[in-house]
Design an enzyme around this catalytic site. Sequence first.
Site, PDB file in Angstrom:
ATOM      1  N   LYS A  66      12.926  40.322  29.511  1.00 20.99           N
ATOM      2  CA  LYS A  66      11.996  40.277  30.646  1.00 20.99           C
ATOM      3  C   LYS A  66      10.956  39.214  30.342  1.00 20.99           C
ATOM      4  O   LYS A  66      10.104  39.388  29.468  1.00 20.99           O
ATOM      5  CB  LYS A  66      11.326  41.622  30.877  1.00 20.99           C
ATOM      6  N   PHE A 138      18.235  34.412  37.096  1.00 20.89           N
ATOM      7  CA  PHE A 138      18.895  35.671  36.759  1.00 20.89           C
ATOM      8  C   PHE A 138      19.727  36.267  37.883  1.00 20.89           C
ATOM      9  O   PHE A 138      20.423  37.264  37.687  1.00 20.89           O
ATOM     10  CB  PHE A 138      17.900  36.723  36.255  1.00 20.89           C
ATOM     11  N   ARG A 208      13.990  47.886  46.167  1.00 14.81           N
ATOM     12  CA  ARG A 208      13.887  48.578  44.886  1.00 14.81           C
ATOM     13  C   ARG A 208      15.220  49.277  44.596  1.00 14.81           C
ATOM     14  O   ARG A 208      15.723  50.036  45.408  1.00 14.81           O
ATOM     15  CB  ARG A 208      12.757  49.596  44.949  1.00 14.81           C
ATOM     16  N   LYS A 214      13.710  47.939  34.307  1.00 13.97           N
ATOM     17  CA  LYS A 214      12.905  47.203  33.328  1.00 13.97           C
ATOM     18  C   LYS A 214      12.473  48.176  32.236  1.00 13.97           C
ATOM     19  O   LYS A 214      12.152  49.332  32.499  1.00 13.97           O
ATOM     20  CB  LYS A 214      11.693  46.553  33.984  1.00 13.97           C
TER      21      LYS A 214
END
Length: 298
Positions: A66, A138, A208, A214
């Site tokens: 991340k 990504f 979402r 994460k």
Amino acid sequence: MTQRSVSRQATLLALLLGTTFFPLASTAASKHGTTAQAATLATPALMLAKNWQVGLDPLGYLVSEKLDGVRAFWDGHTLRFRSGRRIAAPPWFTAALPSTPLDGELWLGRRNFDALSASVRRSVPIDAEWRELRYMIFDLPGQPGRFDERAARIASLLEKTGVPWLQPIEQLRVPDRDTLQTQLQALADEGGEGFVLHRADAEWKPGRSDALRKLKPMPDEDAKVVAYVPGKGKNKGRLGALVLEMPNGQRFSLGTGFTDAERAAPPKLGSTVTYRYRDRTPNGLPRFASFLRVHEAE
């Protein structure tokens, strides 16, 4: 803490700091004006991550670092922030990008977020600054197929561009939970923020998503500043704590993590701040929360 009590304390702090306090109703009213302006932006439809949950098995995911960068969406013509606002990138930078939409992070390396943020938010870009950063990709928004297939297409697409600052984010397999935690700690020791885990079999879908997670040693979230609590003792005459409102409407006081300069000139009412926390109380409030940064408007 009642709203009336919050208002009295915030008014006192405002007087101590030599600023003008607007009650919560006024803050909401002023935000209404900015909401209409923000609505004119074409907000990109992007996949958004949820927090990793204990008990999930990482084996079915592709895992990447991340990055502590600024998210940037390329729609094939214009480079935009997550909000939809155009990023003022140099012409040579956007001219090198393919016509395929890209989702990624503008990045300047670990622990360089403030310098990166200043560079990419300038209304007039500085070439020398942009030559130092990378656009780390990504995902391919709107593209069909599983994520592992899209990741392979990213590598092939970017290789054809021959642009050294346009790079795919490395995606790896992690066999089990213990290995994931070991690698997370090793990454944190090297200055990394954490991991993003994307289900390898997931199709692209905006919003979402349970398929995108994460994971950090300490998770962080955003909340809105709705009031101030005056300081006591050594912080008398300065900020003691921020009263924050979470997206679900719950409120809590955040009193740690501030520098002396931030206590003397606290984040503005109505602004959004990012905080870290260890876990949650039974009613959903963050435990051991600590201020991280002001969320820059996009």
